[in-house]
Design an enzyme around this catalytic site. Structure first.
Site, PDB file in Angstrom:
ATOM      1  N   SER A  52       0.826  -1.218   0.000  1.00  0.00           N
ATOM      2  CA  SER A  52       0.000   0.000   0.000  1.00  0.00           C
ATOM      3  C   SER A  52       0.858   1.265   0.000  1.00  0.00           C
ATOM      4  O   SER A  52       1.988   1.273   0.479  1.00  0.00           O
ATOM      5  CB  SER A  52      -0.900   0.011   1.225  1.00  0.00           C
ATOM      6  OG  SER A  52      -1.562  -1.216   1.355  1.00  0.00           O
TER       7      SER A  52
HETATM    8  N1  SAH Z   1      -0.969  -4.377   3.616  1.00  0.00           N
HETATM    9  C1  SAH Z   1      -0.153  -4.959   2.574  1.00  0.00           C
HETATM   10  C2  SAH Z   1      -0.801  -4.808   1.228  1.00  0.00           C
HETATM   11  C3  SAH Z   1      -1.926  -5.720   1.085  1.00  0.00           C
HETATM   12  S1  SAH Z   1      -2.604  -5.840  -0.554  1.00  0.00           S
HETATM   13  C4  SAH Z   1       1.231  -4.369   2.543  1.00  0.00           C
HETATM   14  O1  SAH Z   1       1.511  -3.416   3.283  1.00  0.00           O
HETATM   15  O2  SAH Z   1       2.055  -4.882   1.777  1.00  0.00           O
HETATM   16  C5  SAH Z   1      -4.025  -6.759  -0.129  1.00  0.00           C
HETATM   17  C6  SAH Z   1      -3.760  -8.185   0.315  1.00  0.00           C
HETATM   18  O3  SAH Z   1      -5.027  -8.723   0.651  1.00  0.00           O
HETATM   19  C7  SAH Z   1      -3.159  -9.086  -0.727  1.00  0.00           C
HETATM   20  O4  SAH Z   1      -1.947  -9.609  -0.243  1.00  0.00           O
HETATM   21  C8  SAH Z   1      -4.210 -10.196  -0.926  1.00  0.00           C
HETATM   22  O5  SAH Z   1      -3.644 -11.476  -1.104  1.00  0.00           O
HETATM   23  C9  SAH Z   1      -4.980 -10.113   0.370  1.00  0.00           C
HETATM   24  N2  SAH Z   1      -6.337 -10.632   0.355  1.00  0.00           N
HETATM   25  C10 SAH Z   1      -7.314 -10.465  -0.562  1.00  0.00           C
HETATM   26  N3  SAH Z   1      -8.428 -11.118  -0.171  1.00  0.00           N
HETATM   27  C11 SAH Z   1      -8.146 -11.699   1.032  1.00  0.00           C
HETATM   28  C12 SAH Z   1      -8.890 -12.497   1.958  1.00  0.00           C
HETATM   29  N4  SAH Z   1     -10.158 -12.853   1.755  1.00  0.00           N
HETATM   30  N5  SAH Z   1      -8.265 -12.919   3.079  1.00  0.00           N
HETATM   31  C13 SAH Z   1      -6.985 -12.594   3.338  1.00  0.00           C
HETATM   32  N6  SAH Z   1      -6.238 -11.828   2.499  1.00  0.00           N
HETATM   33  C14 SAH Z   1      -6.814 -11.394   1.367  1.00  0.00           C
END
Ligand code: SAH
Length: 204
Positions: A52
């Site tokens: 993010s």
């Molecule tokens: N906060 C992270 C960025 C996350 S991007 C950072 O700082 O790097 C969003 C993430 O949500 C992705 O890794 C994706 O795999 C995850 N995601 C999407 N749907 C999900 C679900 N149902 N349960 C858990 N993770 C999920």
């Protein structure tokens, strides 16, 4: 980054600003992107996901109003960057991602930075992590069609959930504060996230 991207744009919680200054974002991006680690944008990570934008991580943390003693659930571990920031702001962080490879990568980086208060879980975070509930605060880093009921249920009374909610033009980063069985809802800012794929999210 802290002064130009964060303080100048409304992040005023000093603990959040200090945590953002302390966590090395370059440790969480691939080597060829290290030069852009402090850019004002999201960056690609494995599994077609993104780390993010710094402002979004700070805005989520600020809205969660963490004092240092909280149990926090994070949905969407991704690179582990936001988990590392949350780990400095709360007592303990449970972070769940549906991609095992991302979770494994995040575990390695968190270990290399000697961050010991983050517990990683692989699974569908749209259902929360009921075994560790209730949480003082929940940060969801993927866009949901509506606030996932399981996440609302896993909050303590007075607890906060921050989640991007899908809308016609942009997603809306939204804060929900639990008051008994009611939830006070507040819009924080328009944003763009990857979709929450799961039972109480979108179908893949
Ligand atoms: N906060 C992270 C960025 C996350 S991007 C950072 O700082 O790097 C969003 C993430 O949500 C992705 O890794 C994706 O795999 C995850 N995601 C999407 N749907 C999900 C679900 N149902 N349960 C858990 N993770 C999920």
């Amino acid at each position: 980054m802290v002064e130009r991207q964060l303080r100048a744009r409304g992040i005023e919680d000093e603990r959040v600003l200090a945590a953002m200054a302390a966590v090395p974002r370059e440790a969480f991006v691939e080597e060829n992107l290290r030069g852009r680690a402090y850019a004002d944008s999201a960056l690609p990570i494995a599994e077609e996901q993104t780390i993010s934008q710094p402002w979004i991580v700070a805005a989520i943390c600020q809205a969660l109003e963490l004092g240092g003693s909280e149990l926090v659930l994070e949905v969407g571990t991704g690179s582990g960057y936001s988990a590392a920031v949350l780990a400095r702001l709360a007592d303990h962080v449970v972070s769940v991602d549906r991609h095992e490879a991302l979770s494994r990568g995040a575990a390695e980086v968190l270990r290399s930075l000697a961050i010991g208060n983050v517990e990683l879980v692989v699974g569908d975070g749209s259902l929360g992590v009921p075994g560790r509930a209730p949480y003082d605060a929940i940060a969801c880093h993927a866009t949901a069609p509506a606030p996932p009921p399981a996440l609302l249920e896993q909050l303590v009374d007075g607890g906060r959930l921050v989640v991007p909610i899908a809308a016609e033009k942009a997603d809306m980063l939204t804060l929900l504060r639990r008051d008994g069985e009611r939830f006070e809802r507040q819009e924080i800012a328009p944003c763009r996230f990857v979709p929450l794929i799961g039972e109480e999210g979108f179908s893949s």
